[in-house]
Write an enzyme that holds these catalytic residues in place. Structure first.
Site, mmCIF file in Angstrom:
data_model
loop_
_atom_site.group_PDB
_atom_site.id
_atom_site.type_symbol
_atom_site.label_atom_id
_atom_site.label_comp_id
_atom_site.label_asym_id
_atom_site.label_seq_id
_atom_site.Cartn_x
_atom_site.Cartn_y
_atom_site.Cartn_z
ATOM 1 N N LYS A 86 1.497 8.079 6.912
ATOM 2 C CA LYS A 86 1.905 6.963 7.786
ATOM 3 C C LYS A 86 2.679 7.529 8.989
ATOM 4 O O LYS A 86 2.347 8.615 9.453
ATOM 5 C CB LYS A 86 2.694 5.926 6.970
ATOM 6 C CG LYS A 86 1.918 5.508 5.710
ATOM 7 C CD LYS A 86 2.496 4.322 4.987
ATOM 8 C CE LYS A 86 1.616 3.990 3.785
ATOM 9 N NZ LYS A 86 2.069 2.800 3.070
ATOM 10 N N GLU A 140 -6.167 -1.416 -1.955
ATOM 11 C CA GLU A 140 -4.707 -1.355 -1.911
ATOM 12 C C GLU A 140 -4.145 -2.771 -1.852
ATOM 13 O O GLU A 140 -4.099 -3.381 -0.770
ATOM 14 C CB GLU A 140 -4.240 -0.581 -0.670
ATOM 15 C CG GLU A 140 -4.709 0.841 -0.593
ATOM 16 C CD GLU A 140 -3.815 1.696 0.305
ATOM 17 O OE1 GLU A 140 -3.242 2.653 -0.203
ATOM 18 O OE2 GLU A 140 -3.669 1.372 1.495
ATOM 19 N N GLU A 173 -1.556 -2.107 6.778
ATOM 20 C CA GLU A 173 -0.472 -2.132 7.778
ATOM 21 C C GLU A 173 -1.041 -2.317 9.176
ATOM 22 O O GLU A 173 -0.406 -2.938 10.035
ATOM 23 C CB GLU A 173 0.365 -0.845 7.654
ATOM 24 C CG GLU A 173 1.221 -0.890 6.396
ATOM 25 C CD GLU A 173 1.606 0.469 5.826
ATOM 26 O OE1 GLU A 173 1.411 1.493 6.501
ATOM 27 O OE2 GLU A 173 2.094 0.492 4.678
ATOM 28 N N GLY A 221 4.383 0.475 -1.310
ATOM 29 C CA GLY A 221 5.785 0.790 -1.027
ATOM 30 C C GLY A 221 6.793 -0.025 -1.807
ATOM 31 O O GLY A 221 7.984 0.004 -1.500
ATOM 32 N N SER A 244 1.862 2.298 -4.547
ATOM 33 C CA SER A 244 2.883 2.775 -5.500
ATOM 34 C C SER A 244 2.318 3.680 -6.588
ATOM 35 O O SER A 244 2.857 3.722 -7.694
ATOM 36 C CB SER A 244 3.656 1.599 -6.113
ATOM 37 O OG SER A 244 4.372 0.900 -5.103
ATOM 38 N N HIS A 280 -6.291 0.263 7.299
ATOM 39 C CA HIS A 280 -5.154 0.127 6.376
ATOM 40 C C HIS A 280 -4.508 -1.247 6.568
ATOM 41 O O HIS A 280 -4.461 -1.761 7.686
ATOM 42 C CB HIS A 280 -4.136 1.244 6.649
ATOM 43 C CG HIS A 280 -3.099 1.350 5.584
ATOM 44 N ND1 HIS A 280 -2.030 0.485 5.506
ATOM 45 C CD2 HIS A 280 -2.984 2.185 4.524
ATOM 46 C CE1 HIS A 280 -1.304 0.803 4.445
ATOM 47 N NE2 HIS A 280 -1.854 1.824 3.836
ATOM 48 N N ASN A 286 -1.355 9.647 2.466
ATOM 49 C CA ASN A 286 -1.230 8.953 3.751
ATOM 50 C C ASN A 286 0.233 9.054 4.171
ATOM 51 O O ASN A 286 1.085 8.392 3.592
ATOM 52 C CB ASN A 286 -1.660 7.487 3.586
ATOM 53 C CG ASN A 286 -1.433 6.673 4.851
ATOM 54 O OD1 ASN A 286 -1.121 7.218 5.915
ATOM 55 N ND2 ASN A 286 -1.582 5.357 4.735
HETATM 56 P P1 13P Z 1 2.727 3.831 -1.305
HETATM 57 O O1 13P Z 1 2.093 4.875 -2.181
HETATM 58 O O2 13P Z 1 3.953 4.332 -0.595
HETATM 59 O O3 13P Z 1 2.906 2.536 -2.002
HETATM 60 O O4 13P Z 1 1.676 3.550 -0.111
HETATM 61 C C1 13P Z 1 0.373 3.275 -0.433
HETATM 62 C C2 13P Z 1 -0.407 3.262 0.819
HETATM 63 O O5 13P Z 1 -0.277 2.386 1.642
HETATM 64 C C3 13P Z 1 -1.336 4.377 1.039
HETATM 65 O O6 13P Z 1 -2.181 4.118 2.111
#
Ligand code: 13P
Length: 248
Positions: free
Chosen positions: A10, A161, A93, A167, A206, A91, A8
């Site tokens: 983003k 997640e 976010e 992150g 992560s 997601h 992803n």
């Molecule tokens: P990270 O791997 O950067 O923690 O992000 C995970 C994520 O949100 C994947 O959709």
């Protein structure tokens, strides 16, 4: 079950990064026992998909309706038209910043399905919710209300997640991932019967080359949704290698 490793990107990437997507596709082809995809910004999908017809390029969202007065939004048919085969929906976010509800997510997943996209629906608790002992309740509630009634493992996967692991470099303890994925599986089997066993359950938050082997060995962890470590082929490769070596 074949492991499914999805990047992803983003809100990262311009035309200057198309070469990295190509490098990831080339690298992924060396792991034919693993299914993989990269979900990139909508502006790059058409060029990446045209350049890499063998590789699965995806989007990161779509609108719940087919077309109309929705300034700035992207319809599922537009993703397909650009060459996407899959899209992430819901997601954390987007749940947080765009205030997407479970009902919104269900509508988006249905719209994506109608256009023939594969879908990855995301669920996950915040740290506050976990600390309050509510992680299972929150995630199972999201799952119950975000999945369309006609969900099938043929086109839908689920990504667990934990918001606090995204992150941050922090990952849950092995037993907590195990407990959550088992609970998700149980709900899917309870709701969809035998076919509930076939949905691929991805872990995200992560995941990287150091912890992928451990995470992918946990029962009912059928793959990963990877943010930061998917931005380069060099960081993504050890995760695909871990998936390829994970046995099933
Ligand atoms: P990270 O791997 O950067 O923690 O992000 C995970 C994520 O949100 C994947 O959709």
């Amino acid at each position: 079950m074949r492991k499914y490793i999805v990047g992803n990107w983003k809100m990262n990437g311009t035309s200057a990064d198309l070469h990295e997507i190509a490098a990831i596709a080339t690298m992924a082809a060396a792991y034919p026992s693993v299914d993989s995809a990269i979900c990139i910004p909508a502006t790059l999908i058409e060029r990446a998909a045209a350049a890499l017809p063998e590789f699965s390029i995806g989007g990161q969202d779509c609108h719940a309706t087919a077309s109309g007065a929705h300034t700035g939004c992207v319809a599922a048919a537009m993703l397909v038209d650009a060459g996407a085969r899959v899209t992430i929906i819901g997601h954390s976010e987007r749940r947080a910043a765009q205030h997407e509800t479970d009902a919104d997510i269900r509508g988006k997943a249905e719209a994506a399905r109608i256009e023939g996209l594969n879908v990855i629906v995301c669920v996950g608790e915040t740290l506050q919710e976990r600390d309050a002992g509510r992680a299972l309740e929150i995630v199972l509630g999201q799952l119950q209300h975000s999945l369309p009634a006609n969900s099938s493992a043929d086109w839908l996967s689920i990504a667990y997640e934990p918001v606090w692991a995204i992150g941050t470099g922090r990952i849950p303890e092995e037993k907590d991932v195990r407990e959550m994925h088992a609970a998700i599986r149980e709900q899917l089997v309870g709701r969809f019967g035998e076919t509930g066993k076939k949905f691929r359950l991805l872990y995200g938050g992560s995941m990287n080359g150091e912890n992928a082997t451990m995470l992918l060995a946990i029962p009912d962890v059928d793959g990963g949704l990877i943010g930061g470590a998917s931005l380069s082929a060099a960081k993504f490769e050890p995760i695909l290698a871990a998936a390829a070596n994970s046995g099933e």
